[in-house]
Design a protein around this motif. Structure first.
Motif, mmCIF file in Angstrom:
data_model
loop_
_atom_site.group_PDB
_atom_site.id
_atom_site.type_symbol
_atom_site.label_atom_id
_atom_site.label_comp_id
_atom_site.label_asym_id
_atom_site.label_seq_id
_atom_site.Cartn_x
_atom_site.Cartn_y
_atom_site.Cartn_z
ATOM 1 N N ILE A 533 0.852 -1.196 0.000
ATOM 2 C CA ILE A 533 0.000 0.000 0.000
ATOM 3 C C ILE A 533 0.884 1.240 0.000
ATOM 4 N N SER A 534 0.491 2.232 -0.780
ATOM 5 C CA SER A 534 1.239 3.487 -0.813
ATOM 6 C C SER A 534 1.043 4.256 0.487
ATOM 7 N N ALA A 535 1.930 5.203 0.738
ATOM 8 C CA ALA A 535 1.906 5.945 2.002
ATOM 9 C C ALA A 535 0.601 6.714 2.198
ATOM 10 N N ASP A 536 -0.038 7.141 1.094
ATOM 11 C CA ASP A 536 -1.295 7.889 1.219
ATOM 12 C C ASP A 536 -2.517 6.972 1.219
ATOM 13 N N GLU A 537 -2.292 5.671 1.207
ATOM 14 C CA GLU A 537 -3.354 4.655 1.259
ATOM 15 C C GLU A 537 -4.330 4.752 0.077
ATOM 16 N N LYS A 538 -3.817 5.215 -1.053
ATOM 17 C CA LYS A 538 -4.676 5.328 -2.236
ATOM 18 C C LYS A 538 -4.346 4.303 -3.311
ATOM 19 N N THR A 539 -3.108 3.861 -3.347
ATOM 20 C CA THR A 539 -2.681 2.900 -4.365
ATOM 21 C C THR A 539 -2.367 1.562 -3.708
ATOM 22 N N PHE A 540 -2.925 0.500 -4.267
ATOM 23 C CA PHE A 540 -2.756 -0.844 -3.717
ATOM 24 C C PHE A 540 -2.192 -1.764 -4.795
ATOM 25 N N PHE A 541 -1.260 -2.616 -4.386
ATOM 26 C CA PHE A 541 -0.749 -3.678 -5.246
ATOM 27 C C PHE A 541 -1.031 -5.011 -4.557
ATOM 28 N N THR A 542 -1.467 -5.995 -5.317
ATOM 29 C CA THR A 542 -1.674 -7.328 -4.770
ATOM 30 C C THR A 542 -0.909 -8.346 -5.595
ATOM 31 N N LEU A 543 -0.469 -9.398 -4.937
ATOM 32 C CA LEU A 543 0.195 -10.522 -5.602
ATOM 33 C C LEU A 543 -0.761 -11.704 -5.566
ATOM 34 N N VAL A 544 -1.236 -12.091 -6.732
ATOM 35 C CA VAL A 544 -2.190 -13.192 -6.859
ATOM 36 C C VAL A 544 -1.576 -14.227 -7.790
ATOM 37 N N GLY A 545 -1.145 -15.348 -7.229
ATOM 38 C CA GLY A 545 -0.395 -16.309 -8.037
ATOM 39 C C GLY A 545 0.905 -15.690 -8.491
ATOM 40 N N THR A 546 1.139 -15.666 -9.787
ATOM 41 C CA THR A 546 2.351 -15.020 -10.328
ATOM 42 C C THR A 546 2.076 -13.612 -10.838
ATOM 43 N N LYS A 547 0.806 -13.165 -10.725
ATOM 44 C CA LYS A 547 0.436 -11.865 -11.280
ATOM 45 C C LYS A 547 0.406 -10.775 -10.213
ATOM 46 N N VAL A 548 0.875 -9.611 -10.622
ATOM 47 C CA VAL A 548 0.829 -8.426 -9.771
ATOM 48 C C VAL A 548 -0.283 -7.518 -10.293
ATOM 49 N N TYR A 549 -1.206 -7.139 -9.409
ATOM 50 C CA TYR A 549 -2.330 -6.274 -9.782
ATOM 51 C C TYR A 549 -2.180 -4.906 -9.116
ATOM 52 N N GLU A 550 -2.780 -3.915 -9.743
ATOM 53 C CA GLU A 550 -2.773 -2.555 -9.208
ATOM 54 C C GLU A 550 -4.187 -2.000 -9.250
ATOM 55 N N PHE A 551 -4.567 -1.275 -8.196
ATOM 56 C CA PHE A 551 -5.839 -0.555 -8.194
ATOM 57 C C PHE A 551 -5.738 0.617 -7.228
ATOM 58 N N SER A 552 -6.666 1.528 -7.367
ATOM 59 C CA SER A 552 -6.675 2.726 -6.525
ATOM 60 C C SER A 552 -8.026 2.878 -5.839
ATOM 61 N N LEU A 553 -8.001 3.510 -4.678
ATOM 62 C CA LEU A 553 -9.231 3.852 -3.957
ATOM 63 C C LEU A 553 -9.525 5.335 -4.141
#
Length: 553
Positions: A533-553
């Protein structure tokens, strides 16, 4: 075989309320086996208004999930487990909950009753209404009894019992209407008819004229039937029914085997009513899902694939992810490899060095820090080189999770949490706390207080060196497969990853659930392994299997 005729007596229920009383039955569940009938009566009071439809659905799903009647356990034992699960679901659904439930299951010639709290189970016996003889254990009670033909059983809430006590129930002079009931008053009246085999007996030949058929004869044969005085029972049912609905459960008067009930000599007590309970139709399931998400504080996100590590290394089995101000890093503990990509350009590259058993990735400023078999390392990504390395404490090496905080390393060694100082090129640990449960710690985070995540999904909190009385609350489902806790002094809350449910959980400093993060339905995180999670808690990265995902709140 039993035939159960039921009369539901429930108040009008608004869409949102802090008080609700309702009845669920096997007739509302098309997936239920037809060799048994069940009825569930609940009343629920909370400190705030809740979505009543969502709560009914949660209780229905919880109860029916557990109520699997087979030979593996006694029916009453299964029923008690189901009512306990309903109580736990109610506690998780809202705050300061008062919940009462009584459930009845009819199988063969027996009725099985389970009660929690102040709900009631009564028999109508002749001119008397009396409690069923249940065995109590704390707030729970239960009983299994053989039921007689024509027996009337009343399940009701405490408020209904107070407003219509047994002595007045058999002497009512007017029907009970929904508008006459307060929010916590409800009842279900159950009349049991045992299916009897018809025995046909031929009469001997005679020159006498055949008798005129009566109510006890059919054609030239006598019909033997079992007769019980039902006048009082039917009178009470008819009076209580009034303008309420008499539901013939399981498709009319249920016989438990799906057969259509034959016409009875007793006049039907069926009245139409606008207050009949109706399960949501299929076309509104999408809306119901949204309501459930709202009730469980679920935020649906739409993650985008940032990169697939298998593109870099087809043998990669990534285990952990860390997010920094400029980079995102992924580790493979088995191969001892670290893969890094800048945030501006999505392209992971494998670092040239190997770090056996690499774990606990984090960013300290511009450095990537982690532990491996040797100790703690600080890695300069710009130079692609280790700039600082500290060997493990020879007496108390880190064997579990660890984290860097304020120049020190906090890590677990067996059942001890140690605070390690960097002395020369090594680590020197001092016991900070010791508990046997530390052996089951899977992660820890620090935001000033120290949070410890255990294999059980429980979390401990220490502030100023003192363990707090701390419990997480607000979850619809317990944490089943915890793998990471992330806390930071810049965060408004701390976060926990649950691999079993494929979700990220955010809690405030008191342990109250702030929200859950899940992808849209149909795109579940089946193999969620790590997150950042980014310091401002707006950007999230997840590791699912071998894939890296990105999303924002």
């Amino acid at each position: 075989m039993q035939k159960i005729k039921s009369q539901i007596i429930v108040p009008n229920t608004p869409e949102e309320s802090d008080k609700i009383a309702f009845v669920l039955s096997s007739a509302d569940n098309p997936e239920h086996k037809k060799d048994s009938n069940y009825f569930l009566l609940c009343d629920f009071a909370s400190s705030k208004k809740e979505n009543t439809q969502v709560f009914k659905k949660i209780i229905h799903d919880t109860f029916t999930h557990i109520l699997t009647l087979d030979d593996s356990a006694p029916v009453l034992q299964i029923l008690e487990k189901a009512t306990r699960a309903c109580k736990e679901a109610a506690d998780k659904f809202s705050q300061n909950v008062v919940f009462n439930v009584v459930a009845a299951v009819f199988v063969d010639d027996f009725v099985h009753i389970s009660i929690y709290g102040d709900a009631k189970a009564l028999y109508l016996d002749g001119t008397s209404v009396m409690p069923m003889n249940t065995a109590k254990e704390g707030k729970y009670a239960g009983v299994s009894e053989k039921v007689l033909d024509g027996k009337v059983i009343i399940l009701c809430s405490l408020d209904f019992y107070k407003n219509f006590p047994p002595k007045t129930l058999v002497s009512l002079t007017k029907p009970i209407l929904s508008q006459d009931l307060d929010s916590l008053s409800s009842a279900v009246i159950l009349k049991v008819d045992m299916e009897k085999k018809v025995q046909l007996q031929a009469e001997p030949a005679s020159q006498e004229p055949k008798p005129v058929p009566t109510g006890n004869s059919v054609g030239g044969y006598k019909l033997r039937r079992f007769v019980i005085p039902l006048a009082l029972s039917l009178a009470v049912l008819a009076l209580i029914g009034g303008f309420l609905v008499l539901r013939n459960r399981l498709g009319g008067a249920s016989d438990g085997g799906g057969q259509k009930d034959q016409e009875s000599s007793v006049p039907p007590l069926i009245e139409s009513t606008p207050n009949a309970q109706v399960e949501p139709k299929s076309e509104v399931k999408g809306e119901l899902s949204k309501k459930l998400d709202e009730a469980n504080k679920v935020k649906r996100v739409v993650p985008e694939v940032f990169y697939d590590i298998s593109i870099v290394d087809s043998k990669a089995a990534p285990t952990e992810l860390a997010l920094g101000p400029e980079y995102v890093a992924v580790a493979d503990a088995i191969q001892g490899k670290i893969y890094v990509s800048s945030l501006s350009v999505a392209k992971f590259e494998e670092l040239p060095q190997l770090f056996p058993e690499v774990k606990t990735l984090s960013f300290t400023g511009t450095f990537l820090t982690f532990s491996d078999r040797e100790g703690i390392k600080y890695y300069d990504l710009a130079k692609k080189a280790v700039v600082n390395s500290y060997f493990a404490d020879a007496v108390a090496p880190i064997t579990g999770a660890s984290i860097e905080y304020s120049g020190f390393t906090y890590g677990f060694f067996a059942d001890k949490l140690l605070k390690y100082a960097k002395v020369g090129n090594g680590l020197k640990g001092v016991v900070w706390a010791q508990e046997s449960s530390f052996a089951d710690a899977v992660s820890l985070g620090i935001d000033g207080s120290i949070y410890i995540l255990f294999k059980t999904g429980d979390i401990a909190k220490y502030t100023g060196g003192v363990k707090e009385d701390f419990t997480i609350v607000g979850l619809d489902k317990n944490i089943q497969k915890p793998f990471k806790l992330l806390a930071d002094s810049a965060f408004k809350q701390f976060y926990v990853g649950d691999g079993a449910e494929g979700r990220l959980l955010a809690f405030d400093s008191d342990g109250v659930l702030s929200f859950q993060l899940k992808p849209e339905e149909g795109s579940e995180w089946i193999d969620l392994r790590s997150f950042g999670i980014s310091a401002d808690e707006k950007t999230f990265f997840t590791l699912v299997g071998t894939k890296v995902y990105e999303f924002s709140l």
